[in-house]
Design a protein around this motif. Structure first.
Motif, short mmCIF file in Angstrom:
data_model
loop_
_atom_site.label_atom_id
_atom_site.label_comp_id
_atom_site.label_asym_id
_atom_site.label_seq_id
_atom_site.Cartn_x
_atom_site.Cartn_y
_atom_site.Cartn_z
N ALA A 68 0.82 -1.22 0.00
CA ALA A 68 0.00 0.00 0.00
C ALA A 68 0.86 1.26 0.00
O ALA A 68 0.33 2.37 -0.09
N SER A 69 2.18 1.10 0.08
CA SER A 69 3.10 2.24 0.11
C SER A 69 3.62 2.53 -1.29
O SER A 69 3.82 1.60 -2.09
N PRO A 70 3.85 3.80 -1.61
CA PRO A 70 4.33 4.14 -2.97
C PRO A 70 5.75 3.65 -3.21
O PRO A 70 6.58 3.62 -2.30
N ASN A 71 6.01 3.27 -4.45
CA ASN A 71 7.35 2.89 -4.90
C ASN A 71 7.96 1.73 -4.11
O ASN A 71 9.17 1.68 -3.88
N VAL A 72 7.12 0.80 -3.67
CA VAL A 72 7.60 -0.40 -3.00
C VAL A 72 7.08 -1.62 -3.75
O VAL A 72 5.89 -1.74 -4.01
N ASP A 73 7.99 -2.51 -4.09
CA ASP A 73 7.63 -3.75 -4.78
C ASP A 73 7.96 -4.91 -3.84
O ASP A 73 9.09 -5.03 -3.36
N VAL A 74 6.97 -5.74 -3.53
CA VAL A 74 7.15 -6.85 -2.59
C VAL A 74 7.27 -8.16 -3.35
O VAL A 74 6.42 -8.49 -4.19
N ILE A 75 8.32 -8.91 -3.06
CA ILE A 75 8.53 -10.23 -3.62
C ILE A 75 8.44 -11.23 -2.46
O ILE A 75 9.02 -11.02 -1.40
N TYR A 76 7.71 -12.31 -2.67
CA TYR A 76 7.55 -13.32 -1.63
C TYR A 76 8.28 -14.61 -2.02
O TYR A 76 8.19 -15.04 -3.16
N THR A 77 8.97 -15.23 -1.07
CA THR A 77 9.54 -16.55 -1.36
C THR A 77 8.45 -17.60 -1.34
O THR A 77 8.54 -18.62 -2.03
N ARG A 78 7.42 -17.37 -0.54
CA ARG A 78 6.23 -18.22 -0.58
C ARG A 78 5.03 -17.45 -0.05
O ARG A 78 5.17 -16.65 0.88
N LYS A 79 3.88 -17.70 -0.65
CA LYS A 79 2.63 -17.09 -0.19
C LYS A 79 1.63 -18.15 0.24
O LYS A 79 0.51 -17.83 0.65
N THR A 80 2.05 -19.40 0.12
CA THR A 80 1.19 -20.52 0.51
C THR A 80 2.03 -21.52 1.31
O THR A 80 3.24 -21.32 1.53
N ASP A 81 1.42 -22.62 1.71
CA ASP A 81 2.09 -23.62 2.53
C ASP A 81 2.89 -24.58 1.65
O ASP A 81 2.49 -25.71 1.40
N VAL A 82 4.03 -24.09 1.15
CA VAL A 82 4.91 -24.90 0.30
C VAL A 82 6.32 -24.90 0.89
O VAL A 82 6.67 -24.05 1.70
N PHE A 83 7.12 -25.86 0.46
CA PHE A 83 8.50 -25.97 0.93
C PHE A 83 9.45 -25.36 -0.10
O PHE A 83 9.39 -25.72 -1.27
#
Length: 374
Positions: A68-83
């Motif tokens: 929700a913040s300007p000029n911030v890009d979020v990358i996730y290593t996982r967003k679900t229950d995975v290994f």
């Protein structure tokens, strides 16, 4: 307006749009968020409080605030229950060219009274409790396929074995400590909900190959019934996520600015005044450094230049400054006596510089503390 002028105007407009988009992309602050464990790797489990679920819930809440913040890009290593393999978590951040990497976990201890948060930066600490924490998190690699080949030369039961591996800890250590310090300071403001445990160093494999400032956050002890219930609650997770997200945004503001481009006149006014000779900064450098081995306490690193008055450093005197890689580093005292240096470090910490640490130089060149004390 003739066809030529119209065409030129349209062309200029598109160039402006393209340039602005390119500038905006270049000023996007990329954050990789890593939720520890996942799938068959449950992490710590106590009375139904499961680390992998808590870590993921907190990560998603942190990500929502950042997105929700300007000029911030979020990358996730996982967003679900995975290994996800430990090395792959770092690779995700590297491929994205992230500015920072934040791995989120929960702590645990056989002593169920143990409590408090801890935020770790990459380092070869010899403190037994820090090594034990790294051993616990690094043991995850044994769940990976063909882990002996992938992590050849590394023994998950002996974090010290990482000393023999190639480490890129020094280059990002200052910034990592700054980020960790901000996170722990925000945890401290949570008051009675979570005890702030401070910034620490340990050889975590998940941090090892992330080539950027990176931290691992132990958000509290799931083994502690009171603290574990806070970690497992919606309100507790929201408080923790807010503390971490605000620390990340504070770090972004300090090191990367707002990211909003400044619009300047293409034809700057001509300066007809007599140029003034700039004042020399009271900085330290290798050129004028004395010969021999010396220790200093690094207090903070910042893009902001601060006058070297004791009032700006919580009353500490003999503070010097080094401008390096577009960052101002502030140091307290200088001595060739290692024991005296350790006392200065404790003094700095007692003044509130919890993330301060010792640095060493030989003939003006930076060396490790281990080499300095040989």
């Amino acid at each position: 307006m003739n066809i030529f002028n119209k065409t030129r105007l349209i062309f200029s407009f598109f160039l402006t749009i393209i340039s602005f988009c390119a500038y905006s992309q270049a000023n996007v602050f990329k954050v990789t968020l890593d939720a520890g464990h996942g799938d068959h790797d449950f992490g710590a489990v106590y009375s139904g409080r499961i680390e992998k679920n808590i870590a993921l819930a907190i990560v998603l809440k942190v990500g929502k605030i950042l997105e929700a913040s300007p000029n911030v890009d979020v990358i996730y290593t996982r967003k679900t229950d995975v290994f996800i393999d430990l090395v792959e978590r770092a690779n995700i951040a590297n491929r994205a060219n992230s500015n920072i990497f934040v791995s989120i976990h929960c702590n645990a201890n056989k002593n169920t009274a143990a409590d408090g948060t801890e935020t770790y930066v990459m380092g070869l600490s010899k403190v037994a409790s820090n090594l034990e924490a790294a051993k616990k998190e690094n043991s995850v690699i044994t769940l990976e396929k063909d882990y002996k080949r992938k992590y050849e030369g590394y023994d998950p039961n002996s974090p010290e074995s990482m000393i023999g591996m190639t480490l890129m800890q020094e280059e990002y250590l200052d910034n990592s400590i700054s980020l960790a310090d901000k996170i722990e300071a925000n945890f401290d403001r949570l008051g009675k909900k979570l005890r702030q445990g401070g910034v620490k160093q340990a050889p975590f494999m998940v941090l090892h190959k992330a080539y950027m400032p990176r931290v691992l956050v132990e958000t509290g002890f799931v083994s502690n019934p009171t603290e574990g219930n806070i970690l497992n609650s919606e309100d507790g997770q929201n408080d923790i996520a807010k503390a971490i997200a605000e620390a990340i945004l504070s770090y972004k503001s300090e090191y990367f600015g707002s990211g909003v481009p400044e619009i300047a006149d293409a034809r700057p006014a001509r300066d007809t005044s007599t140029p003034k000779k700039p004042k020399a900064d009271p900085v330290v450098s290798a050129k004028n450094a004395p010969k021999g081995t010396f220790y200093k306490v690094q207090l903070i690193a910042s893009i902001k230049k601060t006058p070297l008055d004791p009032k700006n450093f919580k009353g500490l005197k003999n503070v010097t400054m080094l401008y390096e890689n577009n960052i101002y580093k502030y140091f307290y005292q200088e001595t060739s006596d290692y024991e005296a240096a350790k006392k200065y470090l404790q003094e700095a910490k007692s003044k509130g510089y919890g993330a301060s640490f010792l640095t060493a130089t030989k003939d003006g060149e930076k060396i490790s503390i281990q080499d300095a004390t040989k």
